[in-house]
Write an enzyme that holds these catalytic residues in place. Structure first.
Site, PDB file in Angstrom:
ATOM      1  N   THR A 169       0.870  -1.180   0.000  1.00 24.02           N
ATOM      2  CA  THR A 169       0.000   0.000   0.000  1.00 24.02           C
ATOM      3  C   THR A 169       0.904   1.226   0.000  1.00 24.02           C
ATOM      4  OG1 THR A 169      -1.588  -1.251   1.308  1.00 24.02           O
ATOM      5  CG2 THR A 169      -1.946   1.115   1.142  1.00 24.02           C
TER       6      THR A 169
ATOM      7  N   LYS B 187      -7.413   1.269  -3.150  1.00 25.75           N
ATOM      8  CA  LYS B 187      -7.003   0.600  -1.902  1.00 25.75           C
ATOM      9  C   LYS B 187      -7.015   1.589  -0.727  1.00 25.75           C
ATOM     10  CE  LYS B 187      -4.827  -1.543   1.333  1.00 25.75           C
ATOM     11  NZ  LYS B 187      -5.378  -2.553   2.185  1.00 25.75           N
TER      12      LYS B 187
ATOM     13  N   LYS C 184       0.168   5.809   8.126  1.00 23.79           N
ATOM     14  CA  LYS C 184       0.761   5.989   6.792  1.00 23.79           C
ATOM     15  C   LYS C 184      -0.341   6.034   5.726  1.00 23.79           C
ATOM     16  CE  LYS C 184       1.729   2.266   4.773  1.00 23.79           C
ATOM     17  NZ  LYS C 184       1.087   1.332   3.872  1.00 23.79           N
TER      18      LYS C 184
HETATM   19  P1  NAP Z   1       5.352  -5.431   8.034  1.00 22.59           P
HETATM   20  O1  NAP Z   1       4.997  -6.667   8.768  1.00 22.59           O
HETATM   21  O2  NAP Z   1       5.742  -4.217   8.796  1.00 22.59           O
HETATM   22  O3  NAP Z   1       6.523  -5.803   6.982  1.00 22.59           O
HETATM   23  C1  NAP Z   1       7.178  -4.787   6.269  1.00 22.59           C
HETATM   24  C2  NAP Z   1       8.173  -5.366   5.285  1.00 22.59           C
HETATM   25  O4  NAP Z   1       8.836  -4.257   4.634  1.00 22.59           O
HETATM   26  C3  NAP Z   1       9.262  -6.228   5.919  1.00 22.59           C
HETATM   27  O5  NAP Z   1       9.638  -7.236   5.032  1.00 22.59           O
HETATM   28  C4  NAP Z   1      10.403  -5.205   6.092  1.00 22.59           C
HETATM   29  O6  NAP Z   1      11.686  -5.791   6.122  1.00 22.59           O
HETATM   30  C5  NAP Z   1      10.266  -4.420   4.797  1.00 22.59           C
HETATM   31  N1  NAP Z   1      10.913  -3.114   4.862  1.00 22.59           N
HETATM   32  C6  NAP Z   1      10.581  -2.046   5.646  1.00 22.59           C
HETATM   33  N2  NAP Z   1      11.405  -1.000   5.405  1.00 22.59           N
HETATM   34  C7  NAP Z   1      12.282  -1.428   4.463  1.00 22.59           C
HETATM   35  C8  NAP Z   1      13.363  -0.804   3.777  1.00 22.59           C
HETATM   36  N3  NAP Z   1      13.705   0.486   4.012  1.00 22.59           N
HETATM   37  N4  NAP Z   1      14.054  -1.533   2.855  1.00 22.59           N
HETATM   38  C9  NAP Z   1      13.701  -2.833   2.606  1.00 22.59           C
HETATM   39  N5  NAP Z   1      12.683  -3.480   3.209  1.00 22.59           N
HETATM   40  C10 NAP Z   1      11.982  -2.774   4.120  1.00 22.59           C
HETATM   41  O7  NAP Z   1       4.140  -4.966   7.079  1.00 22.59           O
HETATM   42  P2  NAP Z   1       2.933  -5.852   6.499  1.00 22.59           P
HETATM   43  O8  NAP Z   1       1.827  -5.876   7.490  1.00 22.59           O
HETATM   44  O9  NAP Z   1       3.463  -7.108   5.933  1.00 22.59           O
HETATM   45  O10 NAP Z   1       2.433  -4.877   5.315  1.00 22.59           O
HETATM   46  C11 NAP Z   1       3.122  -4.782   4.079  1.00 22.59           C
HETATM   47  C12 NAP Z   1       2.336  -3.846   3.166  1.00 22.59           C
HETATM   48  O11 NAP Z   1       1.012  -4.365   2.980  1.00 22.59           O
HETATM   49  C13 NAP Z   1       2.163  -2.426   3.737  1.00 22.59           C
HETATM   50  O12 NAP Z   1       2.202  -1.506   2.684  1.00 22.59           O
HETATM   51  C14 NAP Z   1       0.778  -2.481   4.360  1.00 22.59           C
HETATM   52  O13 NAP Z   1       0.177  -1.204   4.429  1.00 22.59           O
HETATM   53  C15 NAP Z   1       0.049  -3.403   3.397  1.00 22.59           C
HETATM   54  N6  NAP Z   1      -1.076  -4.167   3.965  1.00 22.59           N
HETATM   55  C16 NAP Z   1      -1.013  -4.653   5.240  1.00 22.59           C
HETATM   56  C17 NAP Z   1      -2.100  -5.373   5.727  1.00 22.59           C
HETATM   57  C18 NAP Z   1      -2.101  -5.910   7.151  1.00 22.59           C
HETATM   58  O14 NAP Z   1      -3.189  -6.213   7.669  1.00 22.59           O
HETATM   59  N7  NAP Z   1      -0.949  -6.069   7.794  1.00 22.59           N
HETATM   60  C19 NAP Z   1      -3.227  -5.617   4.934  1.00 22.59           C
HETATM   61  C20 NAP Z   1      -3.219  -5.156   3.610  1.00 22.59           C
HETATM   62  C21 NAP Z   1      -2.133  -4.418   3.134  1.00 22.59           C
HETATM   63  P3  NAP Z   1      12.346  -6.245   7.538  1.00 22.59           P
HETATM   64  O15 NAP Z   1      11.794  -7.617   7.801  1.00 22.59           O
HETATM   65  O16 NAP Z   1      13.797  -6.212   7.270  1.00 22.59           O
HETATM   66  O17 NAP Z   1      11.915  -5.224   8.568  1.00 22.59           O
END
Ligand code: NAP
Length: 296
Positions: free
Chosen positions: A95, A171, A240
């Site tokens: 997102t 989204k 965000k």
């Molecule tokens: P998350 O658990 O916080 O995971 C974030 C990922 O991004 C991790 O792999 C992290 O790597 C990586 N990352 C962060 N900063 C980085 C950087 N500077 N360089 C390289 N990698 C980096 O987030 P998530 O819940 O999986 O969500 C991922 C996306 O999907 C987001 O955009 C979120 O808004 C969207 N989303 C989330 C949900 C939900 O319910 N969680 C639902 C729909 C959509 P590390 O492991 O090294 O930290």
């Protein structure tokens, strides 16, 4: 299909498992490599560098925010340096802002790299079960080609338009709607419980047993009444999204007063110490304002 996957957070881990279950060959890369290890047993190949996940039919990015995506795509030896013209399709599923997606669309087009934007709706449990909703936009042939990937992780794909950034606009709009539901639960809970005569559980029971007992209100209503704030979608990610929604509104001259209020309430939640909680804890803010709640 031969799929590369970058970003093994809450969502990425679960999506990779669904891809593997559906029989796809998946190579993964994550900034923090240890997070990839549990996927080895499930059948994924772990790559040492980004270039190694860019050689298949498609490479998916599922990263936290704009900065993370820019970092992985544009850094030396990142995705732009690693794809081959007219071959693997980059599917951006994070997102992120429509503005960044517009920029990425141009940068991929300059090099003849196919690019699709396909953010998802649904939480990590839905990702684990292959039950997400995929909102896709981009070149129709590219979307058709990667449909088996969407079918593995989602229950339905909505093809929005040929312009990738529109998928992100949709989204973000849906997330803004969900946030208004959580805010509304918090405000009305404050009203009915302040007198002390109404049990919060009884109110949520009325809510979820009637017309509002939909998949929108149910999980958040239950989280609030059970005080279950395990961060499936943590407050900073929600903040965000509200920020990106407001930016998109600014760019298009669309006032979004409710989203502005929710942005401030999410900030308030973080200031109160709830930054590590699920965004369900947004519902505590109006209750605190009414003098009847403590931080989670
Ligand atoms: P998350 O658990 O916080 O995971 C974030 C990922 O991004 C991790 O792999 C992290 O790597 C990586 N990352 C962060 N900063 C980085 C950087 N500077 N360089 C390289 N990698 C980096 O987030 P998530 O819940 O999986 O969500 C991922 C996306 O999907 C987001 O955009 C979120 O808004 C969207 N989303 C989330 C949900 C939900 O319910 N969680 C639902 C729909 C959509 P590390 O492991 O090294 O930290």
């Amino acid at each position: 299909m031969d799929v590369g996957f970058i970003g093994l957070g809450h969502m990425g881990q679960a999506m990779v498992r669904s891809l593997l279950r559906a029989g796809h060959f998946v190579t993964v890369w994550n900034r923090t490599r240890e997070k990839a290890e549990p996927l080895r047993e499930a059948g994924a190949l772990i790559a040492d560098k980004i270039g190694d996940v860019c050689r298949g039919d498609a490479v998916i990015t599922m990263l936290a925010d704009d900065q993370a995506v820019e970092n992985v795509v544009c850094r030396p030896h990142g995705i732009l340096d690693s794809l081959e013209p007219n071959k693997g399709i980059h599917i951006s599923m994070s997102t992120i802002s429509p503005l960044l997606v517009r920029n990425l669309t141009e940068r991929h087009a300059e090099r003849n790299y196919p690019f699709v934007s396909a953010p998802v709706l649904g939480r990590p449990d839905a990702a684990e079960q292959g039950k997400l909703f995929v909102v896709a936009a981009g070149d129709r042939d590219s979307i058709d080609f990667v449909q088996p990937i969407f079918d593995a992780i989602g229950q339905r794909t909505f093809v929005i338009s040929e312009t990738p950034e529109t998928a992100n606009l949709v989204k973000l709009s849906v997330n803004a709607m969900i946030a208004t539901a959580i805010e509304a639960i918090g405000e009305t809970l404050a009203l009915v419980t302040k007198s002390g005569d109404v049990d919060p559980k009884a109110y949520i029971d009325v809510l979820l047993s009637t017309a509002l007992g939909t998949p929108l209100y149910r999980p958040y209503g239950e989280n609030v009444v059970n005080r279950s704030f395990k961060p499936e979608f943590p407050i900073p990610l929600a903040l965000k999204d509200m920020r990106l929604t407001l930016d998109a509104g600014m760019e298009r001259d669309v006032p979004l007063p409710i989203v502005s209020l929710i942005r401030d309430h999410l900030l308030e939640a973080i200031a109160a110490g709830d930054g590590g909680c699920d965004w369900s804890a947004l519902a505590l803010v109006p209750q605190r304002e009414a003098g009847i709640e403590q931080p989670a």
